[in-house]
Scaffold this active site. Structure first.
Site, PDB file in Angstrom:
ATOM      1  N   HIS A   1     -11.778  -5.489   8.741  1.00 46.66           N
ATOM      2  CA  HIS A   1     -12.412  -5.242   7.437  1.00 46.66           C
ATOM      3  C   HIS A   1     -13.682  -4.411   7.597  1.00 46.66           C
ATOM      4  O   HIS A   1     -14.622  -4.561   6.820  1.00 46.66           O
ATOM      5  CB  HIS A   1     -12.764  -6.568   6.748  1.00 46.66           C
TER       6      HIS A   1
ATOM      7  N   GLU B   1       0.814  -1.212   0.000  1.00 44.20           N
ATOM      8  CA  GLU B   1       0.000   0.000   0.000  1.00 44.20           C
ATOM      9  C   GLU B   1       0.850   1.266   0.000  1.00 44.20           C
ATOM     10  O   GLU B   1       0.466   2.280  -0.589  1.00 44.20           O
ATOM     11  CB  GLU B   1      -0.963   0.002   1.188  1.00 44.20           C
TER      12      GLU B   1
END
Ligand SMILES: Cc1ncc(C[n+]2csc(CCOP(=O)(O)OP(=O)(O)O)c2C)c(N)n1
Lengths: 331, 325
Positions: free
Chosen positions: B127, B60
């Protein structure tokens, strides 16, 4: 070792049924076709070593003595599951009482790569205190692209920590092939830049994985620093149950289907006269029944109490159940 | 105009902006042939090629960092995070590199970082994140969070054309649950920085955004049966906050509930409360009320998650208390 790999597959098959019945909450990420490496690697450890598994390393947990009921309960988010329904699948942690002859198990968080520095820290503590503990940590071809992997690996190398990394080349990270993940020819070579010994083994050949890991673990235990073992394997199901794997060429799957670790290990045991087919059939039946019974037990557990939603955020909540490690571990 | 889902609206915005401006490109994990984990970028690589729809390694910091570099060179990158939770891995890139760039050096960073946020789908602690508060305290970053398909398309188009770094939060609970008519081309654009009044009412205001707009609407319907008229302000842009619209509504109703899905302590509700207290104190006939999730990580088990999240029932209860005060 055969029983453990058989049980791993049976537990996942049972989980697939529970998933289809909508009893599994969230996703189901199988290790179909690559169960062998997790089992064989963990089999090379001693009872008090540390394992830091990823989602597809159920086999390592089972080999270390985690009961299937705890796994099923986690997937179904039951109240008495190891994380009390707060976290999912194999995301749970077991820190034994000091002196107990039990493994240290540190469940992953979803953020990939983060287990590596933590594994280094466990190894660091072992080294500082003169304990014989080795930490075994699993990482995927995809997760090796993260910054945390590099930071943890380098620190362990510099400090010569007793950490063994199993780097899994299972060909895909979700839909991304390894060719888009790194540009070196094989996964183990990434360790070279840290000055860490590394080798590549056939991940579906369980005795080969066992031998390589055993060597690395012995070396680490003797104070000779970390090692990285690359395992060549294949993820034979989708990233999770919702993924139909359209991006995988059929020929590749056919090729790997022939190298299934369970059938291969079974054939080897019979060929070398270590076990008879009938004895192995007996193990197969026992494991299947064990998995089914444990799943039933977990199904009967209650869901967590909503009043517990904010419990356990800070110190002082002692009600979290511990994982019970079954004693027959490698006896 | 065509009736599309929230997810399809985002996809349309990407298609239209890539077709309009060849500097726009998409990068992220599995965004290419696979079409993204939620299929938001499906068909994009087929249309625009591998050089403009780039599958990245799981890295990322590299995704956002290289977006910043490309933006310096005049490109318009749109980076996808598979789940917004992984934004933690590029925190330096966003808060230290991108956010401070214009102030330090005069060099703007026109990137969009988008990804699915939020709970309600059994995603557990890693999540289900609603990360706006982490970035609310970071000057230099803009944040938007659409609550409807039209806003999803319009705000993404505006974000891509914006000269500053924009975090674009898509609520995954809404992806396939909401559908509406969505305009095409420039007519679709929804300007950044302006809230919307989703529902008029005179007894109390709920200020909210994202999936909580649906929760607020549901509560408002129930309250209507009991004779309580609720006005709903949808912030749409979380940074910078549209103070005028919020204050105008509070002036009208004299009562306000600040509602968000992120955990309560340190959340955007605290900032909104301070704005209302500082600039709208004389409008108020009741203390400012806040409702967020319980201060805990997002739990996985459905009964725990339900107890964790704000619900229509909890909103009804809080608004009733406000009106009774
Ligand atoms: C930092 C981070 N980015 C993205 C993801 C989303 N994600 C979860 S699993 C996965 C693929 C992992 O691939 P690999 O490490 O090779 O393991 P495999 O699934 O092949 O066993 C991705 C991209 C994540 N969990 N963490």
């Amino acid at each position: 070792m055969y029983g453990f790999v058989r049980l791993t597959r049976d537990v996942e098959e049972r989980l697939t049924i529970l998933f289809r019945q909508s009893k599994v909450i969230g996703g189901l990420y199988r290790s179909l076709g690559q169960e062998g490496e997790s089992v064989a690697a963990a089999y090379a450890l001693e009872a008090t070593d540390a394992v830091l598994p990823l989602i597809r390393n159920l086999g390592a947990l089972i080999t270390m003595g985690v009961r299937p009921r705890d796994i099923f309960a986690q997937y179904m988010a039951k109240g008495p599951s190891p994380s009390r329904g707060r976290d999912l699948n194999i995301h749970f942690t077991h820190l034994p009482h000091p002196g107990a002859k039990e493994p240290v198990l540190v469940g992953p968080i979803s953020m990939l790569g983060t287990s590596i520095p933590v594994a280094a820290g466990i190894a660091l503590a072992a080294k500082m205190r003169g304990e014989r503990r080795v930490s075994l940590v699993f990482i995927g071809d995809g997760a090796m692209s993260t910054g945390t992997f590099h930071e943890g690996m380098n620190f362990a190398a510099v400090q010569k920590l007793p950490m063994v990394v199993i780097a899994e080349d299972n060909k895909y990270a979700y839909s991304t092939p390894t060719s888009k993940q790194f540009a070196v020819p094989s996964i183990d070579q990434r360790a070279a830049s840290y000055g860490v010994p590394h080798e590549m083994v056939d991940g579906n050949d369980m005795p080969a994985v066992y031998a390589a890991v055993k060597d690395a673990v012995d070396r680490a235990r003797a104070g000779r620093g970390p090692a990285l073992i690359g395992v060549d394997t294949m993820r034979m199901s989708g990233h999770a149950q919702h993924d139909d794997m359209r991006y995988v060429p059929k020929a590749l799957l056919d090729e790997w289907a022939k190298k299934d670790p369970v059938t291969r290990f079974r054939a080897r045991l019979v060929e070398q006269g270590i076990a008879t087919g009938a004895a192995l059939d007996g193990i197969d039946r026992r494991m299947k029944r064990y998995a089914a019974d444990e799943a039933d037990l977990a199904e009967q557990m209650p869901m967590p109490d909503p009043a517990e939603v904010a419990a356990g955020v800070y110190h002082g909540d002692h009600s979290a159940p511990r994982v019970e490690i079954v004693r027959q571990w490698r006896s | 105009m065509a009736v599309v889902t929230y997810l399809e609206a985002i996809r349309q915005a990407l298609f239209e902006e890539m077709a309009r401006d060849e500097r726009v490109f998409v990068l992220g994990e599995d965004v290419g042939a696979y079409g993204g984990a939620f299929k938001v970028t499906e068909g994009l690589q087929e249309q625009f090629g591998e050089h403009r729809v780039i599958d990245t390694p799981i890295a990322e910091a590299a995704i956002v960092g290289s977006a910043i570099g490309a933006a310096y060179m005049g490109m318009r990158p749109v980076a996808e995070l598979q789940f917004i939770d992984f934004i933690s891995a590029c925190f330096d890139m966003l808060t230290n590199f991108a956010a401070k760039s214009r102030y330090r050096t005069g060099a703007g960073v026109p990137i969009v970082v988008r990804g699915p946020i939020g709970g309600g789908v059994g995603g557990g602690p890693f999540h289900s994140l609603n990360p706006e508060a982490f970035f609310l305290n970071t000057p230099g970053i803009k944040m938007v969070e659409p609550a409807t398909p039209a806003d999803a398309k319009g705000l993404l188009k505006a974000a891509i054309r914006d000269e500053d770094p924009v975090l674009f939060f898509e609520h995954k609970f809404l992806y396939r649950r909401l559908k509406e008519d969505v305009p095409e081309g420039d007519a679709a654009i929804v300007p950044i920085g302006r809230a919307a009044v989703r529902r008029e009412g005179s007894d109390a205001t709920i200020v909210t955004f994202g999936a909580m707009v649906q929760t607020a609407l549901e509560a408002a319907k129930q309250l209507e049966h009991e004779g309580v008229g609720v006005e709903i302000v949808d912030l749409r842009t979380l940074a910078p906050i549209d103070r005028e619209t919020v204050l105008a509504s509070v002036a009208k109703t004299s009562r306000v509930l600040l509602l968000h899905e992120a955990t309560l302590t340190g959340g955007i509700g605290g900032e909104l409360a301070a704005i209302v207290a500082e600039e709208g104190f004389e409008y108020l006939d009741a203390p400012i009320a806040r409702l967020g999730s319980v201060d805990a990580p997002v739990p996985y088990a459905p009964p725990l998650e339900a107890a964790f999240l704000p619900s229509a029932a909890k909103v009804v209860e809080r608004v009733k208390a406000l009106v009774k005060y």
